[in-house]
Design a protein around this motif. Structure first.
Motif, PDB file in Angstrom:
ATOM      1  N   LEU A   1       0.232  -0.514   1.612  1.00 12.52           N
ATOM      2  CA  LEU A   1      -0.503  -1.135   0.511  1.00 12.52           C
ATOM      3  C   LEU A   1      -0.521  -0.229  -0.716  1.00 12.52           C
ATOM      4  O   LEU A   1      -0.390  -0.702  -1.849  1.00 12.52           O
ATOM      5  CB  LEU A   1      -1.940  -1.450   0.951  1.00 12.52           C
ATOM      6  CG  LEU A   1      -2.104  -2.461   2.088  1.00 12.52           C
ATOM      7  CD1 LEU A   1      -3.576  -2.702   2.380  1.00 12.52           C
ATOM      8  CD2 LEU A   1      -1.413  -3.778   1.762  1.00 12.52           C
ATOM      9  N   ALA A   2      -0.683   1.071  -0.484  1.00 16.16           N
ATOM     10  CA  ALA A   2      -0.720   2.013  -1.609  1.00 16.16           C
ATOM     11  C   ALA A   2       0.611   2.078  -2.345  1.00 16.16           C
ATOM     12  O   ALA A   2       0.665   2.433  -3.525  1.00 16.16           O
ATOM     13  CB  ALA A   2      -1.109   3.405  -1.110  1.00 16.16           C
ATOM     14  N   ALA A   3       1.689   1.720  -1.654  1.00 19.98           N
ATOM     15  CA  ALA A   3       3.019   1.779  -2.273  1.00 19.98           C
ATOM     16  C   ALA A   3       3.293   0.583  -3.186  1.00 19.98           C
ATOM     17  O   ALA A   3       4.292   0.569  -3.901  1.00 19.98           O
ATOM     18  CB  ALA A   3       4.096   1.856  -1.190  1.00 19.98           C
ATOM     19  N   ILE A   4       2.412  -0.421  -3.172  1.00 16.10           N
ATOM     20  CA  ILE A   4       2.600  -1.609  -4.018  1.00 16.10           C
ATOM     21  C   ILE A   4       2.044  -1.297  -5.400  1.00 16.10           C
ATOM     22  O   ILE A   4       0.828  -1.324  -5.623  1.00 16.10           O
ATOM     23  CB  ILE A   4       1.905  -2.840  -3.407  1.00 16.10           C
ATOM     24  CG1 ILE A   4       2.403  -3.088  -1.981  1.00 16.10           C
ATOM     25  CG2 ILE A   4       2.152  -4.077  -4.277  1.00 16.10           C
ATOM     26  CD1 ILE A   4       1.673  -4.209  -1.259  1.00 16.10           C
ATOM     27  N   THR A   5       2.900  -0.988  -6.326  1.00 13.82           N
ATOM     28  CA  THR A   5       2.462  -0.510  -7.647  1.00 13.82           C
ATOM     29  C   THR A   5       1.900  -1.619  -8.526  1.00 13.82           C
ATOM     30  O   THR A   5       1.228  -1.336  -9.520  1.00 13.82           O
ATOM     31  CB  THR A   5       3.632   0.163  -8.379  1.00 13.82           C
ATOM     32  OG1 THR A   5       4.728  -0.774  -8.489  1.00 13.82           O
ATOM     33  CG2 THR A   5       4.110   1.390  -7.617  1.00 13.82           C
ATOM     34  N   SER A   6       2.161  -2.880  -8.189  1.00 11.71           N
ATOM     35  CA  SER A   6       1.685  -3.983  -9.032  1.00 11.71           C
ATOM     36  C   SER A   6       0.209  -4.298  -8.803  1.00 11.71           C
ATOM     37  O   SER A   6      -0.383  -5.065  -9.567  1.00 11.71           O
ATOM     38  CB  SER A   6       2.515  -5.245  -8.767  1.00 11.71           C
ATOM     39  OG  SER A   6       2.407  -5.635  -7.408  1.00 11.71           O
TER      40      SER A   6
END
Length: 289
Positions: free
Chosen positions: A141-146
């Protein structure tokens, strides 16, 4: 044909009283109920990697896109065990560590373009495995920059049936809190309050987006305020017809609380506040002219 993503985790976990094969990749969280066997070993280690299952009947096999997971949390079983004998044996073996379950909250699509927040709880045989699952999901989830982390929220208390503040506090704020989204809330005092605040006072660098709780008029205020502010911050004269306008780097979210909510119907297909809040949380965006 697109190949499935590499699996990051595969475990045999329990949903209620049934055993499930649960797998996590960078794109999907899948849980598939295991077929019954003559001898039931709920936590026997498995070394084979299951192929990606297709979505089947509810309760048998479910797949959720990682991008539509809202959050994950660890749960604590009361007294660290269940009433049945198998759980007592597990509790004796593991000691008093009771953090052996985690709950995933995710988007579930309903009829008429509506979204709702659904959840599923998985029980693990040991605390270390539970924490590994929670950590892995949170990393994805943290890797989803949007996804937004900080939002500036304007509430028009007079729009529609004057329920804007109530809608936000009762239906939207709890979802933002679940998703770990922090907010700075401003209740507008008169017409064009949000527009003027955005033009001159708002510290926009602190936020990932601006959310308006109101109707189409409130959305218009936010648009005009952000366009003006973007030109001033970019050194462009907004009153000069020969200048090329700069786009705003901030996205706008709309929580419907007006009389018609045409913009929400045109973008997400519904004037349901929960649906709009979930679209904002997962970082979905739509370019409009």
């Amino acid at each position: 044909m697109e190949r499935p993503s590499r699996l990051l985790l595969v475990s045999e976990l329990r949903v209620r009283n049934s055993a499930y094969d649960v797998s996590l990749s960078r794109s999907l969280l899948t849980w598939k109920r295991r077929t019954s066997s003559p001898v039931y070993h709920p936590f026997r280690p498995r070394f084979c990697v299951p192929s990606f299952p297709r979505r089947q009947a509810s309760g048998v096999c479910r797949s959720v896109s990682v991008s539509e997971i809202i959050s994950v949390r660890e749960e604590e079983e009361e007294n660290g065990c269940k009433d049945d004998g198998s759980w007592k044996k597990i509790n004796e073996r593991e000691g008093k560590d009771c953090r052996q379950a985690f709950t995933v909250l995710y988007v579930e699509r309903c009829q008429q373009h509506r979204w709702r927040c659904a959840e599923v709880s998985f029980t693990c045989p040991e605390a270390a495995l539970c924490q590994r699952w929670v950590t892995s999901i949170r990393e994805q989830l943290a890797a989803i920059t949007s996804r937004p982390k900080q939002l500036l929220v304007y509430i028009n208390p007079y729009s529609g049936k004057q329920h804007g503040k109530h809608i936000y506090e009762q239906k939207v704020a709890p979802l933002f809190a679940l998703a770990g989204v922090t907010t700075h809330v401003i209740v507008t005092e008169h017409a064009n309050y949000a527009r003027d605040h955005l033009r001159t006072e708002a510290e926009l660098k602190k936020f990932d987006g601006v959310v308006c709780v109101g109707g189409d008029g409130m959305f218009s205020e936010i648009i005009h305020g952000l366009i003006w502010r973007s030109q001033i911050d970019g050194g462009v004269d907004p009153n000069c017809a020969d200048e090329s306008l700069l786009p705003s780097s901030l996205r706008i979210g709309i929580i419907p609380a007006g009389s018609t909510d045409c913009i929400c119907f045109a973008t997400v297909g519904s004037n349901d506040p929960v649906t709009s809040a979930l679209h904002i949380i997962v970082g979905q965006s739509l370019h409009i002219n």
